[in-house]
Design a protein around this motif. Sequence first.
Motif, mmCIF file in Angstrom:
data_model
loop_
_atom_site.group_PDB
_atom_site.id
_atom_site.type_symbol
_atom_site.label_atom_id
_atom_site.label_comp_id
_atom_site.label_asym_id
_atom_site.label_seq_id
_atom_site.Cartn_x
_atom_site.Cartn_y
_atom_site.Cartn_z
ATOM 1 N N PRO A 89 51.627 55.999 -21.649
ATOM 2 C CA PRO A 89 50.332 56.682 -21.524
ATOM 3 C C PRO A 89 49.134 55.744 -21.546
ATOM 4 O O PRO A 89 48.017 56.181 -21.831
ATOM 5 C CB PRO A 89 50.328 57.577 -22.766
ATOM 6 N N GLY A 133 51.429 61.954 -24.541
ATOM 7 C CA GLY A 133 51.475 61.298 -23.242
ATOM 8 C C GLY A 133 52.752 60.507 -23.046
ATOM 9 O O GLY A 133 53.274 60.420 -21.931
ATOM 10 N N SER A 134 53.264 59.916 -24.118
ATOM 11 C CA SER A 134 54.535 59.193 -24.031
ATOM 12 C C SER A 134 55.667 60.148 -23.647
ATOM 13 O O SER A 134 56.491 59.834 -22.774
ATOM 14 C CB SER A 134 54.839 58.524 -25.375
ATOM 15 N N HIS A 165 50.879 63.557 -10.911
ATOM 16 C CA HIS A 165 51.054 63.634 -12.360
ATOM 17 C C HIS A 165 50.197 62.584 -13.066
ATOM 18 O O HIS A 165 49.602 62.861 -14.119
ATOM 19 C CB HIS A 165 52.529 63.427 -12.725
ATOM 20 N N GLY A 166 50.123 61.376 -12.493
ATOM 21 C CA GLY A 166 49.262 60.353 -13.078
ATOM 22 C C GLY A 166 47.803 60.765 -13.048
ATOM 23 O O GLY A 166 47.057 60.550 -14.014
ATOM 24 N N MET A 212 47.024 63.160 -15.858
ATOM 25 C CA MET A 212 46.840 62.501 -17.151
ATOM 26 C C MET A 212 45.470 61.841 -17.237
ATOM 27 O O MET A 212 44.780 61.931 -18.266
ATOM 28 C CB MET A 212 47.941 61.468 -17.374
ATOM 29 N N GLY A 268 54.906 52.940 -16.622
ATOM 30 C CA GLY A 268 55.365 53.818 -17.692
ATOM 31 C C GLY A 268 54.390 53.867 -18.854
ATOM 32 O O GLY A 268 53.543 52.982 -19.036
ATOM 33 N N HIS A 292 54.321 61.499 -8.164
ATOM 34 C CA HIS A 292 53.976 60.662 -9.310
ATOM 35 C C HIS A 292 52.475 60.425 -9.398
ATOM 36 O O HIS A 292 51.912 60.387 -10.509
ATOM 37 C CB HIS A 292 54.730 59.335 -9.220
ATOM 38 N N TYR A 348 50.055 54.632 -9.386
ATOM 39 C CA TYR A 348 51.369 55.239 -9.593
ATOM 40 C C TYR A 348 52.123 55.341 -8.264
ATOM 41 O O TYR A 348 51.532 55.370 -7.191
ATOM 42 C CB TYR A 348 51.221 56.623 -10.231
ATOM 43 N N LEU A 394 57.233 58.462 -14.820
ATOM 44 C CA LEU A 394 56.115 57.766 -14.185
ATOM 45 C C LEU A 394 56.261 56.256 -14.298
ATOM 46 O O LEU A 394 56.758 55.733 -15.288
ATOM 47 C CB LEU A 394 54.795 58.191 -14.828
ATOM 48 N N THR A 423 55.066 61.181 -19.863
ATOM 49 C CA THR A 423 55.355 60.150 -18.860
ATOM 50 C C THR A 423 56.841 59.821 -18.797
ATOM 51 O O THR A 423 57.370 59.547 -17.724
ATOM 52 C CB THR A 423 54.547 58.873 -19.140
ATOM 53 N N ASP A 424 57.516 59.860 -19.948
ATOM 54 C CA ASP A 424 58.968 59.641 -19.935
ATOM 55 C C ASP A 424 59.684 60.799 -19.237
ATOM 56 O O ASP A 424 60.628 60.594 -18.473
ATOM 57 C CB ASP A 424 59.500 59.489 -21.361
#
Length: 327
Positions: free
Chosen positions: A108, A94-95, A58-59, A62, A106, A55, A43, A103, A98-99
């Motif tokens: 999940p 996750g979608s 956050h990645g 997840m 892009g 980023h 990311y 991220l 990430t939106d």
Amino acid sequence: MPADRRHAARVALGLLAPGLVLLAVGRPELVMYAAFGSFAGMYGRLEPPAERLRHQFHGAGMLVTGVGLGALLSAAGAGSAVLVLAVTAFATLGSLATDGLGLRPGGPFFGIFALGATASVGPDLVSPLGAVLICAGTASWCLALGVADRTERPASAARPAGLPAGAVRQAGRYLLATSAAGVVGVGLGIDHANWAMTAAAVPLAIVTAGEDPDVGAVLDRAAHRVAGTLAGLAVTAVLLLPEPRPELLAVVVIVLLFPTELFLGRHYGLALGFFTPLIMVMTELAAPSDPVALLLARGVDTLIGVAAGVAAAALVRGRRELPALSH
């Protein structure tokens, strides 16, 4: 060193150090959990340091969450129906996440891949806490590498706060694609049906929330996925059929991460020629099985998944979007 090679080298170093530690302590079969943690370094590609750190953090969240949930499902002995529900829910939420966070890469994909793969591993391999610690420790190392790389790059344009317009519709595509792929995979009795759900996310990753899907571009990404996977399966056969020692296979996983990330931004199909054997080898390390059956299942699951992803992109359309949601 060109920026893309510098980035790929940093990602590879993120797995190299933890991988060597696992080899040193005699646990090469656990390299899968370190590999998922190292994906955090993917990311923030070519972004300024502060934005990259945000980023990647956050990645990493997840990925660690996916590994943790998957390990808990494995420990609980969850059946295929529960796994399909869990991966579908994770893909949908996750979608949205990430939106909302903007991220890149892009979608999940990596999160649902982590959840499905770790849930499919036997509960005796490692405890859920151990799996999370390996993944989180590797991700933390990758974040530290990102902080250490102070290469200055232009700041990207600021994004509006909140979910972008169309994020809910995009999440609906993931819900439809992953659930359909999972149900078909389980219904056909194919091993590793979670791979079909992961593959379903691939064609959707190029769809931008708020825009009507470009079906031609989605089909192109699906074709890259199929062709790259088939090429990668040929490489995997060469690696697995001689039945080499686990230590050698773990080294292969570590080595393959560099070309995977190097070509990911240049040619997706070519990158999959490296990424497919990487994930197949680490799966075989964690849960040894018949290599021929493993290769066959991967090929069939890929076809099911990309078909579901393309269908979801084609069916869930419409240019009228809700206004962006603010915090």
